[in-house]
Every structure is written in C-alpha cells, then in structure tokens.
Write an enzyme that holds these catalytic residues in place. Structure first.
Site, PDB file in Angstrom:
ATOM      1  N   HIS A  45      -1.188  -0.145   4.054  1.00 47.18           N
ATOM      2  CA  HIS A  45      -1.901   0.819   3.217  1.00 47.18           C
ATOM      3  C   HIS A  45      -1.655   2.235   3.730  1.00 47.18           C
ATOM      4  O   HIS A  45      -1.334   2.431   4.900  1.00 47.18           O
ATOM      5  CB  HIS A  45      -3.423   0.610   3.298  1.00 47.18           C
ATOM      6  CG  HIS A  45      -3.905  -0.776   3.057  1.00 47.18           C
ATOM      7  ND1 HIS A  45      -4.521  -1.163   1.894  1.00 47.18           N
ATOM      8  CD2 HIS A  45      -3.899  -1.877   3.866  1.00 47.18           C
ATOM      9  CE1 HIS A  45      -4.869  -2.427   1.985  1.00 47.18           C
ATOM     10  NE2 HIS A  45      -4.508  -2.888   3.161  1.00 47.18           N
ATOM     11  N   THR A  47      -4.112   5.772   3.904  1.00 42.39           N
ATOM     12  CA  THR A  47      -5.545   6.049   3.777  1.00 42.39           C
ATOM     13  C   THR A  47      -5.831   7.042   2.651  1.00 42.39           C
ATOM     14  O   THR A  47      -6.944   7.061   2.112  1.00 42.39           O
ATOM     15  CB  THR A  47      -6.106   6.623   5.078  1.00 42.39           C
ATOM     16  OG1 THR A  47      -5.451   7.873   5.369  1.00 42.39           O
ATOM     17  CG2 THR A  47      -5.895   5.656   6.230  1.00 42.39           C
ATOM     18  N   GLU A 117      -3.943   0.278   8.082  1.00 41.33           N
ATOM     19  CA  GLU A 117      -4.140   1.549   7.391  1.00 41.33           C
ATOM     20  C   GLU A 117      -3.383   2.636   8.140  1.00 41.33           C
ATOM     21  O   GLU A 117      -3.535   2.783   9.359  1.00 41.33           O
ATOM     22  CB  GLU A 117      -5.621   1.904   7.320  1.00 41.33           C
ATOM     23  CG  GLU A 117      -6.431   1.048   6.361  1.00 41.33           C
ATOM     24  CD  GLU A 117      -6.315   1.513   4.916  1.00 41.33           C
ATOM     25  OE1 GLU A 117      -5.566   2.482   4.659  1.00 41.33           O
ATOM     26  OE2 GLU A 117      -6.971   0.893   4.056  1.00 41.33           O
ATOM     27  N   HIS A 178      -0.220  -2.423  -0.450  1.00 44.70           N
ATOM     28  CA  HIS A 178      -1.430  -2.611  -1.247  1.00 44.70           C
ATOM     29  C   HIS A 178      -1.097  -2.603  -2.737  1.00 44.70           C
ATOM     30  O   HIS A 178      -1.679  -3.345  -3.540  1.00 44.70           O
ATOM     31  CB  HIS A 178      -2.438  -1.508  -0.906  1.00 44.70           C
ATOM     32  CG  HIS A 178      -3.842  -1.829  -1.309  1.00 44.70           C
ATOM     33  ND1 HIS A 178      -4.877  -0.942  -1.177  1.00 44.70           N
ATOM     34  CD2 HIS A 178      -4.382  -2.946  -1.845  1.00 44.70           C
ATOM     35  CE1 HIS A 178      -5.993  -1.503  -1.604  1.00 44.70           C
ATOM     36  NE2 HIS A 178      -5.725  -2.715  -2.023  1.00 44.70           N
ATOM     37  N   ASP A 188      -0.579   2.676  -3.021  1.00 45.70           N
ATOM     38  CA  ASP A 188      -0.222   2.820  -1.614  1.00 45.70           C
ATOM     39  C   ASP A 188       0.556   1.595  -1.114  1.00 45.70           C
ATOM     40  O   ASP A 188       0.369   0.504  -1.626  1.00 45.70           O
ATOM     41  CB  ASP A 188      -1.475   3.059  -0.749  1.00 45.70           C
ATOM     42  CG  ASP A 188      -2.519   1.957  -0.864  1.00 45.70           C
ATOM     43  OD1 ASP A 188      -2.883   1.594  -1.995  1.00 45.70           O
ATOM     44  OD2 ASP A 188      -2.974   1.471   0.172  1.00 45.70           O
TER      45      ASP A 188
END
Length: 816
Positions: A45, A47, A117, A178, A188
């Site tokens: 991912h 953020t 992340e 993601h 993302d």
C-alpha cells in the site's frame, strides 16, 4: 485394620476432573502432512499521507492498521527522517489493511495476508460536477503520483524478502498491490511503484518480454473478446466477473493491472498490450489455465453459428406435403387461420410444375394449374373467408416429388371510421365537455374485428404555458400527435422485446437473472428469476430516484450517468421485501429488464426495438428520444408545464424547467438512462399502437411479419399463479380488480397497461377489441389537495382516469 471411606458424588467428580486435567497435559504429537501456512499473500500500500498522519491513522486513531510501515527520506513530519521498518502488528495477528477485497478465490484478505504501508503522498483532485464516486480513481478524480524514494524501496525489498522467507506459501503472483485486490475502490500503490525492480530481486511476478511481444502481435491481428479478457483476469486472481461488456469494474481492473504491469500505459482500456501482458503472465505462472483460455480464444475466432430460428412470414407459412406427416391421415396439410369476412389472401410457390387441390372453409379454390416453379401466386380469399377461425387444406399434390409453400398473412387493419361516426357519441360528449372545462387533450382509437372504427383527436397537444396560463394560440391535438407513453414503454418496448427473444430462443424467463447478467449476485439476487421481474414480485421497492442526490438510499445511489446507473441497478440496489412474497409494481424491475435486453442482443434497447420490432411492421413514429431522430417538438403532446419542478416546488441538479414536449418526462429515464430505459422513454402515435394491438389480437403477427408465436403471447399474458392481476409484464383485467383501468365490461382475457403521463391500452381477445386512449393529462396546472399532496388538475377529470372512457367504448361496441 484399614478403614473404608465412603465416596460421595462430590469426591467422584473431583477425581474425574483431576484425571482429565492430568491427561490434558500429555498431548500426543502425530504430525500430519496435510497443512498450509496461514499467510497466502503480501499486499503493498501507499499511505497517501505523511508519516505523522500515517502513525495517527494506523496506530492511534483505530480502525486501520498494517503489519509494517516504511517511512520515506526527508519527511518533515518524521523526527527520524529516513526509511526504516516499523512493525505495527505481529505477523501472526490480523491487521486491518485490506478491507473488502478478493484475490485468487479468497475474500477478506485481512485474514491471510501481510500488509506493508509505504509513506507516499499523491496529489488528487475531485470534480464534483461529474457525480459521486467511492473509488480513488475514475473520470471525476485526477491524481498525480510522485516517484518513490530509492532508499525507501531498498528497505521495502529487504523487508519483503524476509517476509517471503518466513511465509513460503506466498506465491509470486500473490505479491500484489491494494488496487489489485480492491480495484473498484483503490489505486495504491500507484503506477510509480517499482514492481519490476522488486521482481528482479526475486519478489513478485513479471512476464517475459518475448512472450509479451508474441501475444501482442497475436491480439493486434485478432483482438480477444472482452469476455475472454475478463475470464483471464479472473484466472490470474482479480475479482472480476465475466459480463462480456466493458463495465466500470472491468475498466477499473484493467487500470489496476496496468499500474502494476504496464505503468507506462495506464489507459483503462482492455487493449492488445493489456491482453498480451495478462496472457504472458498466465503462460508463465499458470500454463494449464493459459492453454484452456487460448483454446477458447481460438474457438471464438471461428465464424459464429447462426441461430436455428426460422422466421415465419404469415400465420400459415408451411411446406406441403408435410415432410414428417402424422399417422393420423386427416390431420396432415390442414391449417387454421384468423380471418375476417371479405378479406384475406393466399400465396403459393411451387418447387416444380405442380397440381394440387386447395380448399378454404371447405370450398375448393379455382386456380390455374399446373403451378409453375419460382413464380409466386397470390389469390384473394375475400369470397370465402369469415370472421374468426377459417380452415385451409391442401391435398392431391402431384407429382410426388413436388412441394408447395403455402402462406396466409396475418390480418392487417382496415379503416371503418366513416361507418361508425355516430356510434361513439357518448364518449365524444364526455371528452369534449372535459376539454371545455380545462382538460388538455386526448386521442382515442378503437380497433374491432380487424378494423379501426374510431380515431378522434380532442382538445390540445399544448394548451398551457409555464405559468399555468392558457396559451393565446394553443396547439391543436391531431390524430397523428405523438405521446410520451411512460409505463406503456414497459409493454410495447421491453415486454415486446422479451417476447421476441423468447421466440428466437435467446431468452428463457424461467432462468435466473444471473444466467444473463453474471454480475447480478449477492444478497439473494441469485434466487431471482427473469419472470420475477416481469411479474413484479422480485422484492424491489417501487423506484429508486437515481437522479436526486437526496434519494432514500443516499448519495451513493445518485447517478445521472447511464453506465453508473446500470451498474447500480445490477449490483447494488437492495431489496425491499423477500422474493415472491407479494407484488410491488416497480420501475426497477423493468429498468433491469431493459438492461437484460441490451445484454442478450448486444444492442441498445432503442436500437433493438426500432430495428427489430418496429421497422418490420412499418412503424415510423414509435421511437425513443424522437427529437434526436428527426422529429420536431410540435409533433408531440406536451406534458408537465415546468419540466419536473411541479410548478417550481421541486429541485435537483440539471432539472428541466421548460414545458416538456418530445422529451421523456420520467426523470430516471431522462437523467439517469439517457432517455432510453426499460420502464419509460418510448413515444408513439395512436395508429402505430393500433398496429401493435392488432398484432397482439392476431396472436403475434401482422401481415407477413411474425414477431412471436401465439404460444409465447399466451405465456406472457396468462395470470400469475398467485397474483392474477399480473401476467408477465402485462396488467390484466382480473375480473374487475383493475376496473379503474379496464372498466367493468372487459373479459377475463383482457390485458394492457397504463402510463403515468396519461396513456392507457386495453387489448381484449374475447371481443377482438383494442382501446387506445392517449392523453396529456399531466399538461395541466398543479394544485395541492386536502392532504397537502401535489395534484395535476388533468388527473381529476374522468378522461385522465381511463376507466370511464374505456367503459363508454365497451358500451358503444356491445350495445350497438
């Protein structure tokens, strides 16, 4: 001496518990070879916010988390200011990073994935004028993606290697972003994430360039179908349903795939590059699956087989002698046909010089013989036909090798209005009186025994201005004035189309809707049949006002875009009641059925109806969006005076405020479906509707055109087993239940429909009668009634309520 101690029940219980406790400590190990690791995927991912906000979101605020966070260099909000691995959740525990997700047959990836992340902050803008969106991409959103910090990526690579070493069940194709697992919501880690760099370090999947080039050339020469590409996406891992159309889910999945594997080519289009990359990956990682899909691809390149359906060109259209005769000799080469006294014709074509005996109603036809090949013969049956059922028999065909093609067209309409001018004086008096009292206007047409016996225009096509004042020069109503049919669209467009598709074996109404719309699933949709929509017992509420942001289902169901509306209808609209529990007349049912017609035929609903239904019948005034197809507004009866505002009392984005004339009134049809919908949008004239009414009275054909067999019509108009005021689509007289529409005299066979704008149709086979009442009742001032409800004054007149007019028509016919 040993003293015995009596054991109480409590002592026995204590001993038993101690024994169990002791034995539970001695667990016997017998390792099985049948097991796997919990973690099956690694999800990357970004953020989208800086380090400090990321910590707040992932650690302090609750609701979101990930197993690891990797900051970037020189982030002002980061006190350390350099990339590093920060563990937020133990790998053995469930972090909340994936949300609603799907990959390779698994849903809810939080249960079996590790999430990383990475601090990376794109800049995104939204354009609210283009409507709402739950996704982080789409036409209403513009995102600029920054490059990733190279030092940050070095840290991510080492972390990913460590994770893969600890979790051997993570396949290269399960190292994903993601956006791969939630492509309808997320974008993302974006197109700048260096997936290929990770692949070079042994992390994740990538294709071989030579294989990519091979497939690219192949798909350039012979493009893969959308359905095949959707199936390939599903096979690789994406949660995409094969629909065969480029719906928004497909475009979103393509965008996610391109951001991962074609970051220099993010178009959202399933083109040859995308198909090539997808099949190159499948060949490398799932070769058996690739082989099966390529076999399908080769099959789809072959010329498609034509439907076996053979259209008929009349109510009798047969080859005699019968090539498969019955053992009952006197049933062969005998036919019945509907006819009217003094009308009808017979057409014959011979395969070779032929002699035959042909009788109609027991009388032999005197025809010149022999009949010569390749010469069409046409004979009038006017001297031999009668009203109702007529018989035709062919015998003694010679020589034995000869065949005849025998055709009797369906009855067509004749005009007998002059002979019946005085017959309808009562109904004329009522409508004219109400026009004098303020009713806007109407056209009434009556068909009896194959003839138009009444065709009259009353009042005005346009009588009032936007201020509810009568025009100085109102526009007179004409018998050829076009009307917004409103919900009669459901019958004369959507249901006609569905009956035709049943006739051509393209539709089975007893099948689940999902058979034709594969994405129609979840929340009980799989149990709904096509027939449930037609008979209004599917459980949907009466309507979803998609055109309004403040509709009852909330802003997520606001749409003034046809594609978005269509996808909401198929995948999102909730049910109001259980399936089959009761009937609830619902526009939603027919909006879905319109989409069903489009999916089966591969054509827009208006194109299919106009080309496949109306054009063969010679109907030139039955159209969707007529103002876009050469017609003028003056050709149509006006409806609401101030658009959809109810006299300025209502408002929503893009609302129309002018008098509507030639534009569909229904807001959902106009704003949310581009004027073409299964529930509303069709315009027609009384004479065009008369042809379709006679076609129904004929059992499915008109002249030499047959749209459907009488058996198909009977299946659609017969009463529902429980809710007998409905057939399949058609509303029924139901022994007086619907006398507000059909009047008190309609037979139990009568069927038809009404439309909100002021239209009503009645088809009564028992009397060979059709009544077509077209009014512009909504073209009238609006008042509030005693309950504070808004009311069009046109609907307070008997003409605008249908039943009284229909009653007077029946009396004129029955009491002659």
């Amino acid at each position: 001496m040993i003293k015995r101690v009596a054991r109480t029940p409590f002592t026995l219980l204590l001993c038993t518990l101690l024994m169990i406790s002791c034995s539970s400590r001695n667990v016997i190990q017998m390792p099985s070879s049948n097991y796997g690791e919990r973690v099956k995927s690694l999800v990357i991912h970004f953020t989208a916010i800086d380090y400090a906000k990321s910590v707040d979101a992932l650690v302090k605020e609750g609701g979101l988390s990930a197993h690891y966070l990797v900051p970037e260099s020189n982030d002002p909000s980061d006190p350390v200011g350099k990339p590093r691995v920060i563990q937020l959740v133990d790998e053995n525990k469930r972090a909340w990073h994936a949300g609603q997700s799907y990959w390779q047959g698994r849903t809810g990836l939080n249960d079996h994935s590790i999430g990383i992340e990475i601090v990376n902050v794109p800049t995104c803008e939204r354009d609210g004028q283009l409507g709402p969106s739950l996704a982080e991409h789409g036409n209403n959103r513009l995102c600029l993606f920054p490059d990733y910090d190279p030092k940050q990526i070095e840290v991510v690579i080492q972390l990913a290697k460590d994770i893969l070493s600890r979790n051997p069940d993570i396949h290269p194709t399960a190292v994903i972003g993601h956006s791969d697992i939630a492509f309808n919501r997320k974008n993302d880690p974006g197109p700048r994430f260096p997936w290929y760099e990770l692949y070079q370090e042994g992390i994740g999947a990538w294709y071989d360039n030579d294989t990519l080039a091979h497939y690219w050339k192949q798909f350039n020469e012979h493009p893969a179908s959308v359905g095949l590409i959707q199936a390939a996406f599903r096979a690789y891992g994406y949660g995409l349903v094969e629909t065969g159309i480029k719906d928004s889910s497909t475009l979103n999945a393509v965008s996610a795939f391109q951001m991962h594997f074609l970051p220099w080519h993010v178009t959202g289009e399933p083109d040859s590059r995308t198909a090539a990359a997808l099949f190159a990956l499948l060949e490398k990682y799932f070769p058996a699956t690739a082989e099966n899909l390529l076999a399908r691809y080769a099959k789809e390149l072959q010329p498609s087989e034509q439907l076996s359906y053979e259209p008929k060109h009349g109510q009798i259209d047969a080859i005699v002698p019968d090539m498969s005769p019955s053992e009952r000799a006197l049933v062969n080469d005998r036919f019945s046909f509907k006819g009217y006294q003094g009308r009808g014709e017979l057409m014959i074509k011979a395969s070779e010089p032929t002699r035959a005996t042909i009788t109609v109603n027991g009388e032999r036809i005197n025809i010149d013989q022999p009949l010569m090949p390749d010469t069409p013969y046409q004979y009038s049956l006017a001297r031999r036909t009668r009203n109702g059922v007529n018989t035709l028999a062919v015998s003694q065909v010679e020589p034995e090798s000869a065949t005849l093609r025998v055709t009797v067209p369906f009855p067509t309409l004749t005009d007998q209005t002059e002979q019946n001018k005085q017959r309808f004086s009562a109904v004329d008096a009522l409508i004219n009186q109400e026009v004098q009292q303020g009713f806007p206007g109407a056209v009434l047409l009556v068909v009896k025994d194959g003839a138009i016996i009444k065709r009259t225009a009353y009042g005005y096509a346009k009588r009032y201005n936007e201020s509810e004042q009568e025009l100085i020069h109102p526009q007179p109503m004409r018998t050829d004035t076009g009307f917004d049919l409103a919900s009669n669209t459901k019958m004369f467009a959507t249901t006609f189309a569905l009956m035709r598709l049943v006739e051509t074996r393209q539709l089975d109404v007893s099948k689940p809707i999902q058979f034709y719309l594969p994405e129609y699933q979840g929340d009980g949709r799989e149990a709904r049949l096509v027939s449930d929509l037609l008979s209004h017992k599917s459980g949907y509420a009466p309507e979803i006002p998609f055109h309004k942001p403040d509709n009852p289902l909330g802003p997520a169901f606001y749409s003034q875009d046809k594609q978005r509306t269509s996808e909401l209808l198929v995948t999102q609209v909730p049910f109001d009641t259980g399936n089959g529990l009761t009937t609830a007349y619902s526009d939603t049912n027919f909006m879905l059925l319109g989409l069903l017609v489009e999916r089966i035929t591969g054509m827009p609903l208006d194109q299919y109806c106009e080309e496949q239904l109306y054009a063969p019948l010679g109907l030139t005034h039955t159209r969707f969006n007529p103002l876009l197809k050469g017609h003028q507004s003056e050709d149509f009866a006006a409806t609401e005076l101030m658009g959809n505002t109810r006299g300025g009392r209502l408002d929503f984005p893009n609302i129309r405020t002018y008098t509507l004339q030639g534009e569909v009134h229904d807001e959902k049809a106009f704003h949310a479906m581009l004027g073409v919908s299964g529930h509303a949008g069709l315009f027609s004239t009384a004479d065009d509707l008369a042809v379709m009414a006679q076609l129904l009275l004929n059992g499915g054909g008109y002249g030499t055109v047959q749209l459907f067999e009488n058996s198909v019509l009977n299946a659609f108009i017969k009463p529902d087993n429980r809710f007998w005021s409905y057939g399949l689509g058609w509303r029924r007289a139901a022994n007086g239940v619907n006398r507000w529409h059909f009047g008190p005299y309609a037979s139990e066979q009568a069927f038809g429909h009404t439309g909100w704008t002021g239209t009503a149709t009645v088809i009564d086979p028992a009397l060979d009668l059709a009544v077509i009442l077209l009014t512009n009742a909504r073209h009238s001032p609006i008042v509030e009634n005693e309950d504070g409800e808004l009311q069009f004054t046109g609907k307070t007149f008997e003409t605008g309520k249908y039943g009284s007019i229909v009653s007077l028509v029946y009396e004129a016919v029955l009491n002659r």
